[in-house]
Design a protein around this motif. Structure first.
Motif, PDB file in Angstrom:
ATOM      1  N   ASP A  26       0.814  -1.212   0.000  1.00  0.00           N
ATOM      2  CA  ASP A  26       0.000   0.000   0.000  1.00  0.00           C
ATOM      3  C   ASP A  26       0.850   1.266   0.000  1.00  0.00           C
ATOM      4  OD1 ASP A  26      -2.703   0.879  -0.090  1.00  0.00           O
ATOM      5  OD2 ASP A  26      -2.554   1.566   1.981  1.00  0.00           O
ATOM      6  N   HIS A 121      -6.732   1.484   5.467  1.00  0.00           N
ATOM      7  CA  HIS A 121      -7.327   2.817   5.372  1.00  0.00           C
ATOM      8  C   HIS A 121      -7.230   3.544   6.705  1.00  0.00           C
ATOM      9  CE1 HIS A 121      -9.710   5.840   3.326  1.00  0.00           C
ATOM     10  NE2 HIS A 121     -10.392   5.991   4.442  1.00  0.00           N
ATOM     11  N   SER A 124      -3.846   4.877   7.001  1.00  0.00           N
ATOM     12  CA  SER A 124      -3.682   6.015   6.099  1.00  0.00           C
ATOM     13  C   SER A 124      -4.284   7.276   6.707  1.00  0.00           C
ATOM     14  CB  SER A 124      -4.342   5.719   4.743  1.00  0.00           C
ATOM     15  OG  SER A 124      -3.658   4.690   4.062  1.00  0.00           O
ATOM     16  N   LEU A 167     -14.236   5.762   1.526  1.00  0.00           N
ATOM     17  CA  LEU A 167     -13.086   5.032   2.059  1.00  0.00           C
ATOM     18  C   LEU A 167     -12.013   4.817   0.995  1.00  0.00           C
ATOM     19  CD1 LEU A 167     -14.811   2.330   4.296  1.00  0.00           C
ATOM     20  CD2 LEU A 167     -13.650   4.420   5.021  1.00  0.00           C
ATOM     21  N   PRO A 216     -13.451  -0.300   1.475  1.00  0.00           N
ATOM     22  CA  PRO A 216     -13.252   0.653   0.374  1.00  0.00           C
ATOM     23  C   PRO A 216     -13.660   0.043  -0.964  1.00  0.00           C
ATOM     24  CG  PRO A 216     -11.334   0.585   1.812  1.00  0.00           C
ATOM     25  CD  PRO A 216     -12.211  -0.552   2.225  1.00  0.00           C
TER      26      PRO A 216
END
Length: 218
Positions: A26, A121, A124, A167, A216
């Motif tokens: 990611d 997520h 993040s 998301l 997401p």
């Protein structure tokens, strides 16, 4: 400090290896993984400056006669890396554990049982300066059962799609194109979602969605 750089402290090295691979796919950069706090502190003293510091204090409790209490460990890490976001990632999401994380001003307390996409997520969001905690944390802050309410049953299928797009990091315009609706329709759905879960903004809505299992949109 390298953008999206990470140090992981967890006695479970098999979990750490899997987490490292997930994060690196990611775009995160794992600077190091350590099974003990002392080794991580030494690495940071030698020059490592992670943006995210991910730790599982519960996994280390009871490991050796000299192991410091959970709050002491978090306090030491916060002092060692004051500019880093401190994230507790643990199987222990009990009220006591969350309370300790809040007391030590950790930037997040996440469960190891989270879906991989939701975990990525959440990390993040934290790397962008947000705080991510379980809904129970709001009660500990005096906000009642939760500062954000509502159940997944209250959310319509279209509203779930909107949250999934949120998301995924899509703007209102991009969501409209993706779902083939007008931008005003997207705004209307967002307004309805915020009202239903009593969220103040998109970030709170995103955290709510993560906690309720919405993934997401790919």
């Amino acid at each position: 400090m390298t953008a999206r750089s990470v140090i992981i402290i967890d006695h479970d090295q098999l979990f750490t290896a899997a987490l490292s691979a997930l994060l690196e796919r990611d775009g995160f950069v794992v600077q190091g993984s350590f099974s003990e706090e002392a080794a991580a502190s030494a690495a940071m003293a030698a020059g490592l400056e992670p943006q995210l510091l991910i730790v599982d204090p519960a996994g280390m409790s009871g490991r050796g006669m000299q192991m410091a209490p959970r709050t002491d460990m978090l306090r030491q890490l916060r002092a060692m890396a004051p500019e880093s976001a401190l994230v507790v990632l643990s199987e222990d999401v009990s009220e006591e554990a969350v309370r300790d994380s809040l007391a030590m001003e950790a930037d997040g307390h996440l469960g190891k049982g989270m879906e991989p996409a939701a975990l990525r997520h959440a990390l993040s969001l934290i790397s962008l300066g947000q705080c991510v905690y379980p809904p129970s944390a709001f009660a500990l802050l005096g906000g009642g059962p939760s500062a954000v309410h509502g159940s997944l049953q209250d959310i319509s299928p279209r509203e779930r799609q909107i949250l999934a797009c949120l998301l995924a990091g899509l703007s209102n315009k991009a969501i409209a194109i993706r779902l083939q609706v007008t931008e005003s329709t997207v705004k209307m759905h967002f307004k309805n979602v915020l009202r239903k879960i009593r969220a103040a903004n998109r970030t709170q809505a995103a955290v709510w969605a993560l906690e309720h299992g919405i993934r997401p949109m790919g």
